[in-house]
Design a protein around this motif. Structure first.
Motif, PDB file in Angstrom:
ATOM      1  N   PHE A  10       8.316  31.885  43.981  1.00  0.00           N
ATOM      2  CA  PHE A  10       9.339  30.853  44.164  1.00  0.00           C
ATOM      3  C   PHE A  10       9.050  30.233  45.519  1.00  0.00           C
ATOM      4  CE2 PHE A  10      11.259  33.576  41.017  1.00  0.00           C
ATOM      5  CZ  PHE A  10      11.910  32.689  40.182  1.00  0.00           C
ATOM      6  N   THR A  11       8.856  28.910  45.533  1.00  0.00           N
ATOM      7  CA  THR A  11       8.489  28.251  46.786  1.00  0.00           C
ATOM      8  C   THR A  11       9.665  28.261  47.756  1.00  0.00           C
ATOM      9  OG1 THR A  11       9.167  26.062  46.004  1.00  0.00           O
ATOM     10  CG2 THR A  11       6.869  26.728  45.585  1.00  0.00           C
ATOM     11  N   LYS A  12       9.350  27.961  49.015  1.00  0.00           N
ATOM     12  CA  LYS A  12      10.407  27.892  50.032  1.00  0.00           C
ATOM     13  C   LYS A  12      11.078  26.523  50.007  1.00  0.00           C
ATOM     14  CE  LYS A  12       6.990  26.595  53.482  1.00  0.00           C
ATOM     15  NZ  LYS A  12       6.208  27.054  54.590  1.00  0.00           N
ATOM     16  N   GLU A  13      12.174  26.419  50.722  1.00  0.00           N
ATOM     17  CA  GLU A  13      12.883  25.145  50.827  1.00  0.00           C
ATOM     18  C   GLU A  13      11.916  24.059  51.307  1.00  0.00           C
ATOM     19  OE1 GLU A  13      16.705  23.127  53.142  1.00  0.00           O
ATOM     20  OE2 GLU A  13      15.943  25.056  53.812  1.00  0.00           O
ATOM     21  N   GLY A  14      11.938  22.910  50.644  1.00  0.00           N
ATOM     22  CA  GLY A  14      11.102  21.792  51.050  1.00  0.00           C
ATOM     23  C   GLY A  14       9.682  21.827  50.497  1.00  0.00           C
ATOM     24  N   GLU A  15       9.314  22.874  49.746  1.00  0.00           N
ATOM     25  CA  GLU A  15       7.959  22.963  49.197  1.00  0.00           C
ATOM     26  C   GLU A  15       8.035  22.942  47.675  1.00  0.00           C
ATOM     27  OE1 GLU A  15       3.929  25.467  50.027  1.00  0.00           O
ATOM     28  OE2 GLU A  15       5.742  26.663  49.767  1.00  0.00           O
ATOM     29  N   THR A  16       7.335  22.007  47.073  1.00  0.00           N
ATOM     30  CA  THR A  16       7.296  21.930  45.609  1.00  0.00           C
ATOM     31  C   THR A  16       6.228  22.878  45.074  1.00  0.00           C
ATOM     32  OG1 THR A  16       5.650  20.172  45.594  1.00  0.00           O
ATOM     33  CG2 THR A  16       7.979  19.490  45.655  1.00  0.00           C
ATOM     34  N   ALA A  17       6.303  23.133  43.783  1.00  0.00           N
ATOM     35  CA  ALA A  17       5.267  23.937  43.134  1.00  0.00           C
ATOM     36  C   ALA A  17       3.916  23.231  43.287  1.00  0.00           C
ATOM     37  CB  ALA A  17       5.604  24.158  41.667  1.00  0.00           C
ATOM     38  N   ASP A  18       3.913  21.910  43.138  1.00  0.00           N
ATOM     39  CA  ASP A  18       2.667  21.147  43.276  1.00  0.00           C
ATOM     40  C   ASP A  18       2.027  21.357  44.644  1.00  0.00           C
ATOM     41  OD1 ASP A  18       3.038  20.147  40.738  1.00  0.00           O
ATOM     42  OD2 ASP A  18       3.680  18.154  41.392  1.00  0.00           O
ATOM     43  N   SER A  19       2.818  21.254  45.711  1.00  0.00           N
ATOM     44  CA  SER A  19       2.233  21.394  47.051  1.00  0.00           C
ATOM     45  C   SER A  19       1.773  22.836  47.291  1.00  0.00           C
ATOM     46  CB  SER A  19       3.205  20.940  48.141  1.00  0.00           C
ATOM     47  OG  SER A  19       4.386  21.693  48.131  1.00  0.00           O
ATOM     48  N   PHE A  20       2.504  23.821  46.786  1.00  0.00           N
ATOM     49  CA  PHE A  20       2.075  25.222  46.906  1.00  0.00           C
ATOM     50  C   PHE A  20       0.728  25.408  46.212  1.00  0.00           C
ATOM     51  CE2 PHE A  20       1.594  29.478  45.265  1.00  0.00           C
ATOM     52  CZ  PHE A  20       1.955  30.284  46.335  1.00  0.00           C
ATOM     53  N   ILE A  21       0.624  24.909  44.983  1.00  0.00           N
ATOM     54  CA  ILE A  21      -0.613  25.064  44.210  1.00  0.00           C
ATOM     55  C   ILE A  21      -1.762  24.331  44.892  1.00  0.00           C
ATOM     56  CG2 ILE A  21      -1.722  24.435  42.026  1.00  0.00           C
ATOM     57  CD1 ILE A  21       1.060  24.997  40.681  1.00  0.00           C
ATOM     58  N   GLU A  22      -1.519  23.106  45.365  1.00  0.00           N
ATOM     59  CA  GLU A  22      -2.572  22.335  46.039  1.00  0.00           C
ATOM     60  C   GLU A  22      -3.129  23.082  47.239  1.00  0.00           C
ATOM     61  OE1 GLU A  22      -1.096  18.418  47.002  1.00  0.00           O
ATOM     62  OE2 GLU A  22      -0.519  18.076  44.913  1.00  0.00           O
ATOM     63  N   LYS A  23      -2.238  23.667  48.049  1.00  0.00           N
ATOM     64  CA  LYS A  23      -2.699  24.412  49.236  1.00  0.00           C
ATOM     65  C   LYS A  23      -3.576  25.581  48.842  1.00  0.00           C
ATOM     66  CE  LYS A  23       1.439  24.177  51.565  1.00  0.00           C
ATOM     67  NZ  LYS A  23       2.492  24.835  52.311  1.00  0.00           N
ATOM     68  N   ARG A  24      -3.132  26.363  47.847  1.00  0.00           N
ATOM     69  CA  ARG A  24      -3.896  27.545  47.431  1.00  0.00           C
ATOM     70  C   ARG A  24      -5.235  27.151  46.827  1.00  0.00           C
ATOM     71  NH1 ARG A  24       0.215  28.225  49.575  1.00  0.00           N
ATOM     72  NH2 ARG A  24       1.243  30.170  50.033  1.00  0.00           N
ATOM     73  N   VAL A  25      -5.216  26.113  46.000  1.00  0.00           N
ATOM     74  CA  VAL A  25      -6.457  25.655  45.375  1.00  0.00           C
ATOM     75  C   VAL A  25      -7.406  25.103  46.432  1.00  0.00           C
ATOM     76  CG1 VAL A  25      -7.444  23.924  43.796  1.00  0.00           C
ATOM     77  CG2 VAL A  25      -5.446  25.272  43.104  1.00  0.00           C
ATOM     78  N   ASN A  26      -6.870  24.426  47.422  1.00  0.00           N
ATOM     79  CA  ASN A  26      -7.692  23.898  48.509  1.00  0.00           C
ATOM     80  C   ASN A  26      -8.419  25.029  49.230  1.00  0.00           C
ATOM     81  OD1 ASN A  26      -8.590  21.562  49.912  1.00  0.00           O
ATOM     82  ND2 ASN A  26      -7.308  22.158  51.641  1.00  0.00           N
ATOM     83  N   ASN A  27      -7.756  26.183  49.373  1.00  0.00           N
ATOM     84  CA  ASN A  27      -8.347  27.329  50.072  1.00  0.00           C
ATOM     85  C   ASN A  27      -9.389  28.061  49.243  1.00  0.00           C
ATOM     86  OD1 ASN A  27      -6.728  26.834  52.282  1.00  0.00           O
ATOM     87  ND2 ASN A  27      -5.150  28.285  51.651  1.00  0.00           N
ATOM     88  N   ILE A  28      -9.213  28.102  47.915  1.00  0.00           N
ATOM     89  CA  ILE A  28     -10.133  28.919  47.109  1.00  0.00           C
ATOM     90  C   ILE A  28     -10.858  28.158  46.011  1.00  0.00           C
ATOM     91  CG2 ILE A  28      -8.842  31.049  47.509  1.00  0.00           C
ATOM     92  CD1 ILE A  28      -7.693  30.757  44.672  1.00  0.00           C
TER      93      ILE A  28
END
Length: 170
Positions: A75-93
């Protein structure tokens, strides 16, 4: 191990049976999706990150919960969408590991593709998950039908003993 990131609410709003459940219980729809993905992930040996937006919940912190070896629910934190969470993780790996992102959001699909991930629509994923469910059920049915199904397996021991005595006396 292949990593699969799933936009949870996007999937719930795309899958017919989850949409029906969501209409009376969003939590019920989430739980059903978790169950389905646990079976799918363990059958295929995939690491799935099921991501739900909590960005509109005031003061919510990112929360992760493991369901066995193959499924992590986020579950993302306040102000973070699922899309932005996924983008960050995908960007890293994304360019170092085999990554697939499940979403029907076309913009999100383009972004993650640029970052090295493959993409799959929620409906394509639905058909894949249902196909695996069918394989699992067929295997269970086959395993169950291979077992002998005798009357001795179905009646109580005292009745079985009485029947054996009758058989021996005749």
């Amino acid at each position: 191990m292949k990593n699969v990131f799933v936009d949870g609410y996007n999937v719930i709003n795309s899958w017919p049976e989850l949409k029906i459940i969501k209409d009376y219980s969003l939590d019920g729809a989430r739980q059903k999706l978790i169950e389905m993905l646990q079976n799918y992930a363990s059958y295929n040996g995939l690491k799935i990150f099921l991501v739900f937006d909590a960005h509109l919940l005031p003061k919510s912190l990112e929360k992760k919960e493991k369901f066995g070896e193959y499924l992590v629910v986020v579950f993302t934190k306040e102000g973070e969408t699922a899309d932005s969470f996924i983008e960050k993780r995908v960007n890293n790996i994304g360019r170092k590991a085999d990554v697939c992102v499940v979403t029907s959001d076309l913009l999100e699909q383009q972004v993650v593709f640029q970052r090295g991930a493959t993409r799959m629509s929620s409906l394509e994923f639905y058909h894949e998950v249902k196909g695996v469910e069918k394989k699992i059920n067929n295997k269970i049915e086959k395993d169950n039908s291979c077992k002998r199904n005798t009357i001795e397996d179905r009646i109580e021991n005292d009745i079985l003993e009485k029947l054996q005595k009758i058989r021996k006396n005749h």
